[in-house]
Design a protein around this motif. Sequence first.
Motif, PDB file in Angstrom:
ATOM      1  N   UNK A 295      36.391  42.039  29.232  1.00  0.00           N
ATOM      2  CA  UNK A 295      36.504  40.678  29.747  1.00  0.00           C
ATOM      3  C   UNK A 295      36.522  40.757  31.267  1.00  0.00           C
ATOM      4  N   UNK A 296      36.327  39.613  31.951  1.00  0.00           N
ATOM      5  CA  UNK A 296      36.369  39.649  33.422  1.00  0.00           C
ATOM      6  C   UNK A 296      37.647  40.266  33.977  1.00  0.00           C
ATOM      7  N   UNK A 297      38.800  39.899  33.421  1.00  0.00           N
ATOM      8  CA  UNK A 297      40.073  40.436  33.909  1.00  0.00           C
ATOM      9  C   UNK A 297      40.159  41.929  33.632  1.00  0.00           C
TER      10      UNK A 297
ATOM     11  N   UNK B  74      38.215  48.312  37.722  1.00  0.00           N
ATOM     12  CA  UNK B  74      37.885  48.645  39.112  1.00  0.00           C
ATOM     13  C   UNK B  74      39.139  49.080  39.868  1.00  0.00           C
ATOM     14  N   UNK B  75      40.279  48.447  39.561  1.00  0.00           N
ATOM     15  CA  UNK B  75      41.540  48.867  40.180  1.00  0.00           C
ATOM     16  C   UNK B  75      41.865  50.319  39.832  1.00  0.00           C
TER      17      UNK B  75
ATOM     18  N   UNK C  23      36.250  40.881  41.839  1.00  0.00           N
ATOM     19  CA  UNK C  23      36.762  39.524  41.623  1.00  0.00           C
ATOM     20  C   UNK C  23      35.649  38.495  41.802  1.00  0.00           C
ATOM     21  N   UNK C  24      34.856  38.681  42.858  1.00  0.00           N
ATOM     22  CA  UNK C  24      33.765  37.742  43.125  1.00  0.00           C
ATOM     23  C   UNK C  24      32.745  37.753  41.995  1.00  0.00           C
ATOM     24  N   UNK C  25      32.393  38.955  41.519  1.00  0.00           N
ATOM     25  CA  UNK C  25      31.351  39.080  40.501  1.00  0.00           C
ATOM     26  C   UNK C  25      31.837  38.675  39.118  1.00  0.00           C
ATOM     27  N   UNK C  26      32.984  39.206  38.698  1.00  0.00           N
ATOM     28  CA  UNK C  26      33.427  39.051  37.315  1.00  0.00           C
ATOM     29  C   UNK C  26      34.210  37.768  37.067  1.00  0.00           C
ATOM     30  N   UNK C  27      34.970  37.324  38.037  1.00  0.00           N
ATOM     31  CA  UNK C  27      35.800  36.137  37.844  1.00  0.00           C
ATOM     32  C   UNK C  27      35.109  34.876  38.345  1.00  0.00           C
ATOM     33  N   UNK C  28      34.506  34.971  39.533  1.00  0.00           N
ATOM     34  CA  UNK C  28      33.878  33.792  40.137  1.00  0.00           C
ATOM     35  C   UNK C  28      32.357  33.793  39.994  1.00  0.00           C
ATOM     36  N   UNK C  29      31.807  34.841  39.359  1.00  0.00           N
ATOM     37  CA  UNK C  29      30.361  34.960  39.111  1.00  0.00           C
ATOM     38  C   UNK C  29      29.557  34.791  40.395  1.00  0.00           C
TER      39      UNK C  29
END
Length: 203
Positions: free
Chosen positions: A140-142, A148-149, A63-69
């Motif tokens: 995509x980020x999501x 990963x899930x 989440x930190x890497x892909x969504x919030x960069x």
Amino acid sequence: MMSFGFLSVLVAGLGMGILHAFDPDHVMTMSSLGARPDSRGATKRYAFSWGIGHGGILVIAALALLVFEAPMPETLPKGAERIVGVILIAAGGSLALALWRGSTPEPSATRTRAPFLIGMVHGTAGSAAVFALLPIGMLSPIQGVFYILVFSFGVLVGMMGFGHGFDRIQTLISKRGQAFVRPLRGGVAVLAIGMGSYWLVGA
């Protein structure tokens, strides 16, 4: 509707997650925890707790890497690698001490929670390798977080399978006589300490 390409990526992620669960450091740590005289039959529970900790930290990192960069600091996985070595030595040493004392007290609350925390450390240590294999260009980020899930679910399934198998092996060996159980546990302790020492040297 989920595309066939993305579904293929998820299936691959699930398979890689199951295989990742059987990394030597994961297996050796879980064996050390499950081989203690006061942990008989508990490896499955430990495996579940470990898997949740391992997957939880990977999902947070994703989440930190892909969504919030916001990528994980490079020093964090490297530091976690060293802690993995310390954990292996501590788990092996604790098992050896329990065998030497020959006592079987009830597991403490600290040790009951330990697999979850150890799973988080293992997840942090392996995050660099996991994200290096993440097909970011295709997702995509999501979708990446969802991947990963699924990967983490595969890790949980693999480790639960190992935990069940390890408990079964211990039960079968104990039925043949307690004389076989102690050497098995002693061997696990020695291997854990040896692997932990090697891990620290190579970290």
